[in-house]
Scaffold this motif. Structure first.
Motif, PDB file in Angstrom:
ATOM      1  N   LEU A 266      -5.069   3.451  11.863  1.00 62.58           N
ATOM      2  CA  LEU A 266      -5.451   2.103  11.442  1.00 62.58           C
ATOM      3  C   LEU A 266      -5.432   1.140  12.621  1.00 62.58           C
ATOM      4  CD1 LEU A 266      -3.544   1.834   8.041  1.00 62.58           C
ATOM      5  CD2 LEU A 266      -5.997   2.181   8.384  1.00 62.58           C
TER       6      LEU A 266
ATOM      7  N   ILE B 142      -8.855  -3.151   4.622  1.00 62.42           N
ATOM      8  CA  ILE B 142      -8.661  -1.786   4.129  1.00 62.42           C
ATOM      9  C   ILE B 142      -8.981  -1.750   2.637  1.00 62.42           C
ATOM     10  CG2 ILE B 142      -6.951   0.040   3.700  1.00 62.42           C
ATOM     11  CD1 ILE B 142      -5.332  -1.101   6.040  1.00 62.42           C
TER      12      ILE B 142
ATOM     13  N   SER C 248       1.460  -1.962   7.101  1.00 67.73           N
ATOM     14  CA  SER C 248       0.021  -1.874   6.871  1.00 67.73           C
ATOM     15  C   SER C 248      -0.458  -2.944   5.905  1.00 67.73           C
ATOM     16  CB  SER C 248      -0.353  -0.483   6.340  1.00 67.73           C
ATOM     17  OG  SER C 248       0.277  -0.221   5.098  1.00 67.73           O
TER      18      SER C 248
ATOM     19  N   TYR D   9      -2.854  -6.189   7.745  1.00 67.82           N
ATOM     20  CA  TYR D   9      -4.258  -6.042   7.391  1.00 67.82           C
ATOM     21  C   TYR D   9      -4.558  -6.714   6.061  1.00 67.82           C
ATOM     22  CZ  TYR D   9      -3.778  -2.530  11.034  1.00 67.82           C
ATOM     23  OH  TYR D   9      -3.493  -1.899  12.216  1.00 67.82           O
TER      24      TYR D   9
END
Length: 452
Positions: free
Chosen positions: A121, A131, A151, A155
């Motif tokens: 990523l 995402i 994550s 994001y």
């Protein structure tokens, strides 16, 4: 360091013997705990879906003098001296990973699949990039953009879920992709009992101009054995752990297929080179030489016929377990399974996942609680149980014995007197009787290893 009086220039085996002797004499408390854990694993019935048992040769490879080697970088381009043998071990592990999964490129340095996911990523996305991934409550994974994970903090994340029947709807996933226009689509799950159609996911990613990351951590053994469709040539990058189903050490892999030379987001770098840089120096420093040696050994085992036979038994056992639990009146999500995993909603039985898990553990049976789609309970409680048949198959148990396991589980769950969401009572005599029954079953089917 060798103890006084020990011979110099020892072999790996002699070092292991010396080490165990020193450990048990000089640190008996630790030695006793390690022995107790070995006995525990032997006598308990593990149906934990995220686990498998490493063969003795894998454990041996993981406990060698390679732990004394420090060498950042890659074979032939290290930042430390003394990596002559480590270079060859890493090359061996890479070649075996490529062979087992039919990959063109493999990186064997990630310390876990979580590390591998974050590296991929980080390589493909700028901070704030978008995402699209399976929601945690529908069977996704923390590193797929969950709020609790880095994550989910770094994001912009959109999620897809499963339908009321518990299955993925690829047309609905496409609709989500067209709405949110992700930069990366993640295909993969930690609690999904059906095949994943990676070709359909690639079509979704291509439609919106996104990269496709496939996380096969839970099904890597089935993919390696040809019992689940492989994502390697559909996804731009595939990640996996090496312990959940491959019988390897704690660690991860990054695999690339036909897109290994695709142009990376910077418009210049080939994808495989980007993955190299993402792992080191991007997200990790020194690799773990002992873990890589153990990965090499586990991957050699995974290429053999005995491993493939075990994976076939994993699938047969899971289907038998799902059928048996349905016959016993349990709500099995999606009505069955295509892989090693069986998900059960225990709320209809008046239980929570944590109560069911703890009561089974009291009786020598290991199954983990799990959130299920639409579950209002927090993750620490959960409304479901996630069963897995990896270790049952490694014991040599077939569908007949697995049905016996289902009856034992039912004997416990149907005897629980639930209090609130986290408290219960279980009759002591029943607990002891089930423990005896579990020990007898485990003795009949000791752990076996595909140590070819």
């Amino acid at each position: 360091m060798l103890e006084t009086g020990q011979t110099t220039n020892p072999t790996t085996k002699s070092i292991a013997d010396i080490g165990w002797d020193a450990l048990t004499r000089k640190d008996p408390a630790l030695g006793a705990l390690l022995d107790a854990e070995a006995a525990y694993q032997t006598a308990h019935l593990s149906m934990v879906a995220s686990a498998s048992v490493a063969a003795p040769s894998v454990l041996c490879a993981h406990g060698t003098v390679m732990s004394n080697v420090t060498a950042e970088g890659y074979p032939g381009a290290r930042y430390h001296p003394g990596a002559v043998h480590f270079d060859e071990i890493e090359r061996l592990a890479v070649e075996r990973a490529r062979h087992v999964f039919g990959a063109t490129y493999a990186n064997v340095q990630p310390h876990s699949c979580s590390s591998a996911n974050l590296a991929v990523l980080g390589a493909l996305l700028p901070r704030g990039g978008r995402i699209l991934a399976l929601d945690l409550g529908s069977g996704g994974h923390l590193t797929h953009g969950a709020d609790a994970s880095v994550s989910g903090k770094y994001y912009d994340v959109a999620h897809y879920g499963v339908e009321p029947d518990g299955r993925l709807d690829y047309d609905r996933i496409l609709d989500r992709a067209l709405t949110h226009r992700p930069d990366v689509v993640i295909a993969g799950a930690s609690a999904y009992p059906r095949w994943i159609d990676f070709s359909r996911f690639r079509a979704v990613a291509d439609r919106v101009g996104a990269w496709l990351l496939a996380d096969i951590s839970h099904i890597a053994g089935l993919v390696a054995a040809g019992l689940h469709p492989s994502p390697v040539d559909h996804a731009h990058a595939t990640t996996t752990s090496t312990y959940k189903q491959l019988g390897g050490p704690r660690g991860g892999l990054i695999l690339l297929g036909k897109d290994h030379r695709a142009t990376a987001p910077d418009g210049r770098t080939e994808l495989w080179k980007l993955m190299q840089r993402a792992v080191f120096p991007g997200f990790q420093g020194t690799p773990d030489p002992s873990a890589i040696a153990a990965k090499a050994r586990a991957l050699a085992i995974a290429s053999g016929g005995a491993f493939q036979a075990t994976m076939k038994r994993v699938v047969d056992d899971a289907k038998a377990l799902a059928d048996a639990l349905v016959e016993l009146g349990y709500d099995v999500l999606t009505g069955g399974t295509d892989n090693h995993m069986v998900l059960v909603d225990v709320r209809a039985a008046g239980l929570t996942g944590i109560v069911a898990e703890r009561a089974l553990e009291e009786c020598g049976i290991l199954v983990n609680r799990n959130k299920i789609p639409g579950d209002p309970l927090p993750p620490g409680v959960g409304g479901g149980l996630r069963f897995g048949t990896n270790i049952l198959a490694q014991r040599g148990m077939g569908p007949f014995e697995v049905r016996e396991c289902a009856r034992i589980v039912h004997n416990v769950l149907s005897s629980i007197q639930a209090g609130d969401a986290t408290h219960y009572e279980l009759d002591g005599a029943l607990r002891d009787a089930v423990r005896d029954r579990v020990r007898a079953l485990c003795a009949r089917f000791p752990l076996q290893f595909d140590d070819e």
